[in-house]
Scaffold this active site. Structure first.
Site, PDB file in Angstrom:
ATOM      1  CG  ASP A   1     122.709  24.276  30.324  1.00 50.46           C
ATOM      2  OD1 ASP A   1     123.039  23.242  30.943  1.00 50.46           O
ATOM      3  OD2 ASP A   1     122.161  24.247  29.213  1.00 50.46           O
TER       4      ASP A   1
ATOM      5  CE  LYS B   1     120.801  17.222  29.174  1.00 46.02           C
ATOM      6  NZ  LYS B   1     121.057  18.294  28.188  1.00 46.02           N
TER       7      LYS B   1
ATOM      8  CD  GLN C   1     120.137  18.841  24.567  1.00 40.43           C
ATOM      9  OE1 GLN C   1     119.757  18.681  25.716  1.00 40.43           O
ATOM     10  NE2 GLN C   1     121.391  18.616  24.199  1.00 40.43           N
TER      11      GLN C   1
END
Length: 297
Positions: free
Chosen positions: A119, A52, A96
């Site tokens: 997210d 990422k 994460q």
């Protein structure tokens, strides 16, 4: 002839367009910034975070790497998130998953500023998605919508079966597809571990999105002729390879490809799109927070 939907190519196109959006922000003295927070010793999680960050660098997004020991108290993670929420230089925050067992995952999601929740999992953002006013669409379902666009598939009027009901893919995917909006207007059936006769449901579908986390759960015998198949699964199974394993999806690719009009491979299908749409949400977050309009792909 079955079309293999190339997620890598579609994701590369999205990143190229996002780089132009980042240039627009930088012209206005705005540097979009994503903070990734890792509280895990899991090598796979470390790999995902590194990927990422590389994606961010490719399009000009600043990547802030935050590491917390997996053995640290939960309060250390929550204090870190609080600091990032207050940092006006940070536009997006990604914690994460999974977090360690002693940390309340739902509390983590609730603690992120909804404006920085790239997210899309904060309860406020979930509610807005369901209400048809999404602030940020969850990355994997949004990426699948982009894959549909790449093959000129309009879900309107289509029968879609989503196999899996996770908060990350299954539920938001179904919600996006039933919206009275572009990319929606489908008739959606959500199947899961308690569904009776899964094959009966999938055979009636124009589109099957497999996201159950079960290796090769869906095969060609369970599909209608000409169905579009999107395989979200990434499962590690034992194999006679140098690594001792191989990655397979939730779909038995070979048999499904004989029936499908279009299908995503594993790897190289949905995965690259998930990462690309994280960048999309980060650029959108920077645009919203700094009030600088940009064109988004």
């Amino acid at each position: 002839m079955t079309t293999v939907i190339d997620g890598k190519a579609v994701a590369a196109d999205v990143r190229e367009q996002l780089a132009n959006s980042v240039d627009t922000l930088r012209d206005a003295d705005v540097t979009p910034t994503l903070a990734t927070v890792l509280m895990s010793d899991d090598p796979a999680s470390e790999t995902y975070v590194s990927m990422k960050q590389r994606d961010c660098e490719e399009v000009g997004i600043e990547a802030r790497d935050v590491r917390i020991s997996a053995d640290a108290p939960a309060d250390e993670l929550f204090e870190t998130i609080e600091d990032l929420n207050a940092d006006t230089d940070v536009d997006g925050i990604l914690v994460q998953m999974p977090v360690p067992d002693h940390v309340d995952k739902q509390a983590v999601l609730r603690s992120i500023d909804p404006e920085k929740d790239v997210d899309g999992f904060h309860p406020e953002n979930v509610g807005r998605l369901v209400a048809g006013d999404a602030r940020y669409k969850p990355c994997t379902p949004h990426g699948i919508q982009k894959l549909f666009e790449s093959i000129d598939l309009d879900p309107e009027g289509k029968d879609v079966v989503v196999v899996g009901r996770s908060d990350i893919v299954g539920k938001p995917m179904a919600n996006l597809l039933i919206q009275k909006a572009e990319g929606g207007n489908a008739t959606v059936t959500v199947c899961h571990s308690r569904t009776r006769d899964l094959a009966e449901k999938t055979r009636q579908a124009d589109v099957v999105v497999a996201a159950a986390g079960v290796p090769e759960l869906v095969d060609g015998s369970m599909l209608s002729e000409g169905a579009v198949v999107v395989d979200v699964g990434v499962n590690r199974v034992d194999a006679d390879t140098e690594k001792g394993y191989e990655l397979v999806g939730d779909v038995d690719y070979d048999s499904a490809a004989e029936k499908a009009s279009a299908i995503t491979p594993v790897p190289g299908g949905v995965g690259p799109m998930t990462r690309a749409m994280l960048l999309y949400n980060t650029v959108k977050a920077a645009s919203r927070q700094e009030d600088v309009p940009v064109e988004l792909p």
